[in-house]
Motif scaffolding. Sequence first.
Motif, PDB file in Angstrom:
ATOM      1  N   THR A  89       0.809  -1.234  -0.180  1.00  0.00           N
ATOM      2  CA  THR A  89      -0.119   0.051  -0.170  1.00  0.00           C
ATOM      3  C   THR A  89       0.760   1.132   0.158  1.00  0.00           C
ATOM      4  O   THR A  89       2.065   1.233   0.259  1.00  0.00           O
ATOM      5  N   THR A  91       1.032   3.029   2.164  1.00  0.00           N
ATOM      6  CA  THR A  91       1.414   3.575   3.663  1.00  0.00           C
ATOM      7  C   THR A  91       2.459   2.475   4.051  1.00  0.00           C
ATOM      8  O   THR A  91       2.699   2.301   5.386  1.00  0.00           O
ATOM      9  N   TYR A  93       2.091  -1.170   3.824  1.00  0.00           N
ATOM     10  CA  TYR A  93       1.795  -2.392   4.246  1.00  0.00           C
ATOM     11  C   TYR A  93       1.662  -3.597   3.111  1.00  0.00           C
ATOM     12  O   TYR A  93       1.162  -3.168   2.144  1.00  0.00           O
ATOM     13  N   ASP A 116      -0.901  -6.435   8.795  1.00  0.00           N
ATOM     14  CA  ASP A 116      -0.146  -5.617   9.879  1.00  0.00           C
ATOM     15  C   ASP A 116       0.961  -6.636  10.252  1.00  0.00           C
ATOM     16  O   ASP A 116       0.864  -7.577  10.686  1.00  0.00           O
ATOM     17  N   ARG A 150      -4.407   2.608   7.638  1.00  0.00           N
ATOM     18  CA  ARG A 150      -3.347   2.482   8.401  1.00  0.00           C
ATOM     19  C   ARG A 150      -4.178   1.718   9.548  1.00  0.00           C
ATOM     20  O   ARG A 150      -5.236   1.923  10.032  1.00  0.00           O
ATOM     21  N   SER A 152      -4.716   1.053  13.629  1.00  0.00           N
ATOM     22  CA  SER A 152      -4.474   1.618  14.700  1.00  0.00           C
ATOM     23  C   SER A 152      -3.299   1.007  15.666  1.00  0.00           C
ATOM     24  O   SER A 152      -2.653   0.220  15.517  1.00  0.00           O
TER      25      SER A 152
END
Length: 174
Positions: A89, A91, A93, A116, A150, A152
């Motif tokens: 991704t 971000t 991942y 994750d 994202r 948490s």
Amino acid sequence: MALGTPEHTAAELLAVLRRLKGTRDPGLEVSATQAAELAHRHGAGLLAVVEHSDADPALLMACVVPVDRPGLDFPLDGPAIREVTRGETATGYPVMIVERIPVAGPGAQLQVVVTDPDQPRLAVFTLHSPTGRGWLDVAGVAGRFVSGMRFSDPGTRSASGRPPGGTSGRSARR
């Protein structure tokens, strides 16, 4: 939209679909009810309508699920799977994108599984278009949304940081 009771979720979803489609098609009520029941049954944290000016609206559902260990090292196959792509991704991942062909009738479905790497959990996004009209356009809108997700803090089952029960938002659009 916020996920309340299945009935409340179905009513909100139906209102959005009627606004987008500009019709009181009785099939919309069935679709909204089925989507709401499915979202609640699977503990979805997100149920949204994804729209694009050149496409029929599609539904995006997402949930975070615990797994035995982090990673995307499981095989996928089957007659309904058109294509499997692995990547990362925006971000950072690891992600697996699975395009499915419905077994019966028109439409299209895409599942995006984001892992994750620090916790044994996956975020699973399912995009479904009942008609398939404008599929690449609506999938692109959903893809930009999912690419920015994202997880948490560790220890939660959330990819959005919101409390269980849903994520607000009427629809995602281009």
